[in-house]
Design a protein around this motif. Structure first.
Motif, PDB file in Angstrom:
ATOM      1  N   LEU A   1       9.872 -12.721 -15.825  1.00  0.00           N
ATOM      2  CA  LEU A   1       8.546 -13.119 -15.379  1.00  0.00           C
ATOM      3  C   LEU A   1       8.042 -14.300 -16.197  1.00  0.00           C
ATOM      4  O   LEU A   1       7.398 -15.215 -15.656  1.00  0.00           O
ATOM      5  CB  LEU A   1       7.574 -11.936 -15.497  1.00  0.00           C
ATOM      6  CG  LEU A   1       6.138 -12.201 -15.035  1.00  0.00           C
ATOM      7  CD1 LEU A   1       6.092 -12.567 -13.553  1.00  0.00           C
ATOM      8  CD2 LEU A   1       5.243 -10.996 -15.326  1.00  0.00           C
TER       9      LEU A   1
ATOM     10  N   ALA B   1       9.399 -17.398 -14.790  1.00  0.00           N
ATOM     11  CA  ALA B   1       8.693 -17.785 -13.571  1.00  0.00           C
ATOM     12  C   ALA B   1       7.351 -18.438 -13.893  1.00  0.00           C
ATOM     13  O   ALA B   1       6.970 -19.441 -13.278  1.00  0.00           O
ATOM     14  CB  ALA B   1       8.483 -16.562 -12.686  1.00  0.00           C
TER      15      ALA B   1
ATOM     16  N   ILE C   1       6.057 -22.227 -12.907  1.00  0.00           N
ATOM     17  CA  ILE C   1       4.769 -22.566 -12.289  1.00  0.00           C
ATOM     18  C   ILE C   1       4.132 -23.723 -13.047  1.00  0.00           C
ATOM     19  O   ILE C   1       3.710 -24.735 -12.467  1.00  0.00           O
ATOM     20  CB  ILE C   1       3.816 -21.357 -12.285  1.00  0.00           C
ATOM     21  CG1 ILE C   1       4.308 -20.255 -11.349  1.00  0.00           C
ATOM     22  CG2 ILE C   1       2.402 -21.792 -11.878  1.00  0.00           C
ATOM     23  CD1 ILE C   1       3.541 -18.948 -11.500  1.00  0.00           C
TER      24      ILE C   1
ATOM     25  N   THR D   1       6.686 -24.729  -7.159  1.00  0.00           N
ATOM     26  CA  THR D   1       6.752 -23.278  -7.186  1.00  0.00           C
ATOM     27  C   THR D   1       5.912 -22.754  -6.034  1.00  0.00           C
ATOM     28  O   THR D   1       4.700 -22.950  -5.986  1.00  0.00           O
ATOM     29  CB  THR D   1       6.254 -22.731  -8.525  1.00  0.00           C
ATOM     30  OG1 THR D   1       7.032 -23.306  -9.583  1.00  0.00           O
ATOM     31  CG2 THR D   1       6.391 -21.223  -8.566  1.00  0.00           C
TER      32      THR D   1
ATOM     33  N   VAL E   1       5.692 -16.425  -6.579  1.00  0.00           N
ATOM     34  CA  VAL E   1       6.226 -15.587  -7.652  1.00  0.00           C
ATOM     35  C   VAL E   1       5.805 -14.154  -7.374  1.00  0.00           C
ATOM     36  O   VAL E   1       4.613 -13.868  -7.199  1.00  0.00           O
ATOM     37  CB  VAL E   1       5.736 -16.025  -9.043  1.00  0.00           C
ATOM     38  CG1 VAL E   1       6.135 -14.996 -10.105  1.00  0.00           C
ATOM     39  CG2 VAL E   1       6.287 -17.399  -9.404  1.00  0.00           C
TER      40      VAL E   1
ATOM     41  N   GLU F   1       6.404 -10.240  -8.936  1.00  0.00           N
ATOM     42  CA  GLU F   1       6.963  -9.399  -9.999  1.00  0.00           C
ATOM     43  C   GLU F   1       7.736  -8.251  -9.364  1.00  0.00           C
ATOM     44  O   GLU F   1       7.286  -7.654  -8.383  1.00  0.00           O
ATOM     45  CB  GLU F   1       5.860  -8.879 -10.920  1.00  0.00           C
ATOM     46  CG  GLU F   1       6.397  -8.200 -12.155  1.00  0.00           C
ATOM     47  CD  GLU F   1       5.338  -7.930 -13.213  1.00  0.00           C
ATOM     48  OE1 GLU F   1       5.709  -7.338 -14.249  1.00  0.00           O
ATOM     49  OE2 GLU F   1       4.166  -8.299 -13.004  1.00  0.00           O
TER      50      GLU F   1
ATOM     51  N   ALA G   1      10.954 -11.068 -12.263  1.00  0.00           N
ATOM     52  CA  ALA G   1      10.272 -11.666 -11.117  1.00  0.00           C
ATOM     53  C   ALA G   1      11.290 -12.331 -10.222  1.00  0.00           C
ATOM     54  O   ALA G   1      12.421 -12.615 -10.637  1.00  0.00           O
ATOM     55  CB  ALA G   1       9.237 -12.698 -11.585  1.00  0.00           C
TER      56      ALA G   1
ATOM     57  N   LEU H   1      11.304 -15.821  -7.824  1.00  0.00           N
ATOM     58  CA  LEU H   1      10.564 -17.053  -7.560  1.00  0.00           C
ATOM     59  C   LEU H   1      11.142 -17.727  -6.325  1.00  0.00           C
ATOM     60  O   LEU H   1      12.355 -17.703  -6.106  1.00  0.00           O
ATOM     61  CB  LEU H   1      10.663 -17.967  -8.777  1.00  0.00           C
ATOM     62  CG  LEU H   1      10.001 -19.342  -8.738  1.00  0.00           C
ATOM     63  CD1 LEU H   1       9.509 -19.711 -10.145  1.00  0.00           C
ATOM     64  CD2 LEU H   1      10.980 -20.435  -8.262  1.00  0.00           C
TER      65      LEU H   1
END
Length: 456
Positions: free
Chosen positions: A118, A121, A125, A141, A144, A146, A163, A165
């Motif tokens: 995560l 990710a 972002i 991005t 996303v 989780e 996560a 993505l």
């Protein structure tokens, strides 16, 4: 991509995640490809459970490619934790891919688990939002989610959260895609790939000499795009960290962000990756590395083209890079060009000033936006400000948004400890405001405007 699918990639399925908690949806990007109207349940179904989009690819495709990794050729590459999930046209008619990261194992995973942390990710972002604001032609991005798994990683505290993505990109054809066809001696497939790229990533007709072959035309286009990408990194003060040939998109779009950094001070030797011991991809060596990668594309194209026209295309990298540097440098300063020689002198003066003052490009460009502070930088003295260069209220504030590593860690901390996403959402909004203040890039993709940030 369907016409190439039989040899370009392998059909795969996404992982079956134990949870799907939506953390980020980029409705600004989704609006460009007609997907902003999806509700959250539909969004998760498509971008975490990978239900096919109507009328789109029947299933995910993990792409095959080779590549030079830190200068060492590796034929065992391919999409190891991602795949191309869908393709569509944006409002300008460009072919766009939705590709994944952390969506599970594929035939190319080798010993990897196919997952994404995560934190990784969140970092992507931030990187894509900041690069877009600074005028870099970048993947974005898109989503996303989780996924409820605990991951063990050697480079961050573990167990850590996971996560999946989804990125929106203008294609996923890499220099390494061509290298694979050379290694396998596939001239027919090489011709087909060249034709696909020329059709779906077209460039101005005058980039290549009249009568140039498709292979030479493509190389001229890629050299121009990647010279501009190299300049965009330098003007942004950005260090990608892993400029391998499998990370070079022939559409000229920057993507795949791992150990990136922004410069705390102007330092050519600054590196992003802790494992880049030799500084191969240090900040100041990025143009050299990207130019070298163009050379590897030329080597691959020798399968179907003579050397002379390919060498002619490669020789344009340096001059095109210098032109792009001047254009982008003046744009970020908010001043008009004064001609090639004067612009080159301005860039050199600015670099010297940053080194002397020990500051990075974010603070420097902010201080001199629109020609401000010319008394401390005489090279700015004869420059006219671009229209509206300092009209946005951001230019009257104490400092611009920046994204140094300490702040990245500070943005992650409340997510890790308390599942508090407020600081991240506020930072994305501030970065997008910077993009509005900079008003797009002359000759590049402008920053999209008119859409609100909507995250969960």
């Amino acid at each position: 991509m369907a016409e190439l699918a039989g040899w370009l990639g392998d059909p795969v399925a996404g992982a079956d995640f134990p949870e799907t908690t939506l953390r980020f949806r980029n409705d600004r990007a989704a609006a460009e490809v007609g997907l902003a109207g999806l509700d959250d349940a539909e969004w998760v179904a498509h971008f975490a459970r990978f239900a096919p989009l109507p009328g789109n690819l029947p299933g995910p495709l993990a792409l095959r490619y080779h590549g030079h990794q830190f200068g060492v050729y590796n034929p065992e590459l391919g999409d190891g934790r991602g795949f191309t999930f869908a393709q569509m046209r944006d409002g300008r008619g460009r072919l766009m891919d939705l590709g994944t990261k952390g969506s599970g194992q594929t035939p190319w995973s080798r010993r990897g688990d196919g997952r994404l942390t995560l934190k990784g990710a969140v970092r992507e972002i931030l990187a894509t939002e900041m690069l877009e604001a600074l005028g870099v032609n970048t993947s974005r991005t898109f989503s996303v989610v989780e996924t409820g798994e605990s991951l063990w990683r050697g480079d961050e505290p573990s167990p850590t959260r996971s996560a999946v993505l989804v990125r929106l990109s203008h294609g996923h054809i890499r220099i390494g895609t061509f290298q694979r066809l050379l290694a396998l001696d596939k001239p027919d497939e090489m011709h087909a790939l060249i034709a696909y790229c020329l059709e779906n990533f077209p460039g101005p007709a005058d980039l290549a000499p009249e009568g140039a072959s498709p292979a030479a035309t493509l190389l001229h286009q890629v050299v121009a795009r990647l010279a501009d990408m190299a300049a965009s990194y330098m003007v942004a003060g950005f260090v990608h960290g892993v400029l391998n040939t499998d990370n070079m998109n022939v559409s000229g779009e920057s993507f795949d962000y791992g150990p990136w950094r922004w410069l705390p001070a102007w330092d050519a030797g600054f590196t992003a990756a802790y494992f880049d011991d030799a500084g191969r991809y240090a900040f100041g060596r990025q143009p050299e590395a990207i130019g070298w990668n163009c050379g590897q594309l030329a080597v691959a194209l020798r399968l179907v083209e003579d050397a002379a026209p390919l060498i002619a295309a490669l020789e344009r990298f340096g001059p095109l890079y210098q032109v792009a540097m001047a254009r982008r440098w003046c744009w970020r300063l908010g001043v008009a060009s004064a001609g090639a020689e004067a612009d080159a002198a301005l860039v050199a003066a600015c670099e010297s000033a940053m080194r002397a003052q020990g500051i990075g490009p974010d603070a420097f460009f902010f201080a001199h936006r629109g020609g401000r502070g010319a008394e401390a930088l005489p090279a700015l003295g004869d420059r006219a400000p671009l229209p509206g260069a300092t009209d946005h209220p951001l230019w009257n504030e104490a400092a611009p948004p920046a994204l140094l590593i300490d702040e990245v860690e500070a943005l992650w901390a409340p997510i890790a400890s308390d599942d508090d996403w407020l600081l991240l959402h506020d930072k994305v909004a501030a970065i997008r405001r910077l993009g509005e203040a900079l008003r797009g890039v002359p000759g590049g993709r402008p920053v999209a405007q008119g859409h609100s940030l909507q995250d969960n």
